[in-house]
Design an enzyme around this catalytic site. Sequence first.
Site, PDB file in Angstrom:
ATOM      1  N   GLY A 131     -11.899  40.264  -6.047  1.00 20.54           N
ATOM      2  CA  GLY A 131     -11.267  41.792  -5.973  1.00 20.54           C
ATOM      3  C   GLY A 131     -11.898  42.612  -4.772  1.00 20.54           C
ATOM      4  N   SER A 133      -9.445  43.771  -1.689  1.00 20.37           N
ATOM      5  CA  SER A 133      -8.376  44.815  -1.246  1.00 20.37           C
ATOM      6  C   SER A 133      -7.634  45.462  -2.224  1.00 20.37           C
ATOM      7  CB  SER A 133      -7.395  43.849  -0.397  1.00 20.37           C
ATOM      8  OG  SER A 133      -8.045  43.218   0.564  1.00 20.37           O
ATOM      9  N   GLU A 248     -17.907  34.498   4.439  1.00 15.95           N
ATOM     10  CA  GLU A 248     -16.399  34.081   4.281  1.00 15.95           C
ATOM     11  C   GLU A 248     -15.814  34.052   5.996  1.00 15.95           C
ATOM     12  OE1 GLU A 248     -12.205  36.070   2.761  1.00 15.95           O
ATOM     13  OE2 GLU A 248     -14.165  37.170   2.407  1.00 15.95           O
TER      14      GLU A 248
END
Length: 393
Positions: A131, A133, A248
């Site tokens: 979670g 954006s 990421e």
Amino acid sequence: MNFDYTDEQEAFRREIREWYEENLPDGWIDGERDLPDDEDEREQFLREWQRKLHEGGWAAIHWPEEYGGRDASLMQQLIYQQEKARVNPPPERSEIGVDLVGPAIEGFGTEEQKERYLPKILSGEELWCIGYSEPDVGSDLASLQCKAVDEGDHFRINGQKIWTTHAHKADWCYMFTRTDNSGPKHHGITALIVDMDQEGVTTDRIRQITDEREFNQVYFDDATTPKENVLNEVDEGWEVAMRQLSFERISLSQSLDLERRFDELVEFCKNETRGGTPLVEDPHVREKLAEFDTRIQAAKLTYFRNVSKQMNGDLGAEASFGKLYDSEIAADLHRFRVKLGGPKAALWGDDSPNGAAKDSLANISIRIGGGTSDIQRNIIGERVLGLPKGDQE
């Protein structure tokens, strides 16, 4: 960085290749790579592949051995990524958990959290979403508004997340919430682990431009999670988020995959003709192919530079270079594929030349996920080049 591989590293490469040859679905290495069209059958297929990876010890080679990984060196991880790019295996069903959530729990979680969650991430038994954006906030994580209120032994969560990949199938959400508004906006953020199977959590799938539905809006309406599910300390989630986003952005680095896509494009240009002449003999096409080859080789060197920095224990904002550069090359490469396809490039499915239409549309999300290109430019400007922020003189 030394580009020569040792005998031990080459032996590691052979081990991966032999495992792929023995375990990939029949015909996969030869190019028969279609996934089942039916969603349930595709889910079953991907979970079976995740199980094979786990049983073979390849689900998370970068994880510590004590948590089910191989303690692989960065060079071994690089070799593994090279071999993945070569055979283009089925997607890993637990990729979000393995690449993003697992390292966060391993780095910031309690021993109880590691013992509870890490094994089931590896096996794919439990799936995760992240979670980040939110509507009207986009990639600016520090401006998030989803609130978690301290109610003694638990937090009560209210707010909304968007573009949450696979949330409709996830068992757990690793999310960032606002727990304090009194200081600078990047303070007062707390990382929480939240059970998705509870009253107060609903998902609404988003139909994507490719006609797929992997993304979701997620609504938290008085959802709760116990205090023991805080990752790191309350109000100290920013540190977790920054370290995890660096992972990421490196994992999103597409330079190795770009090389494979470039080879496929060259092959297409050899076989496709215009007026009886192969496209690859057209001077303009040859010039563009040479340009792409040069840019992709530069992207690979940037990727290797980031790997070298990681080997020295430095995981900095330079990861944004790779994410930005690779996603821009990918966008240009896909646009050129569409152009080469001519009017037929608008066709969908098997009628589309070299699959250009769907791939080109899917690539749009690559420039957004993990922080948009503009976010990466801001990070590079402020943290690498030391440029002043917009609100500074």
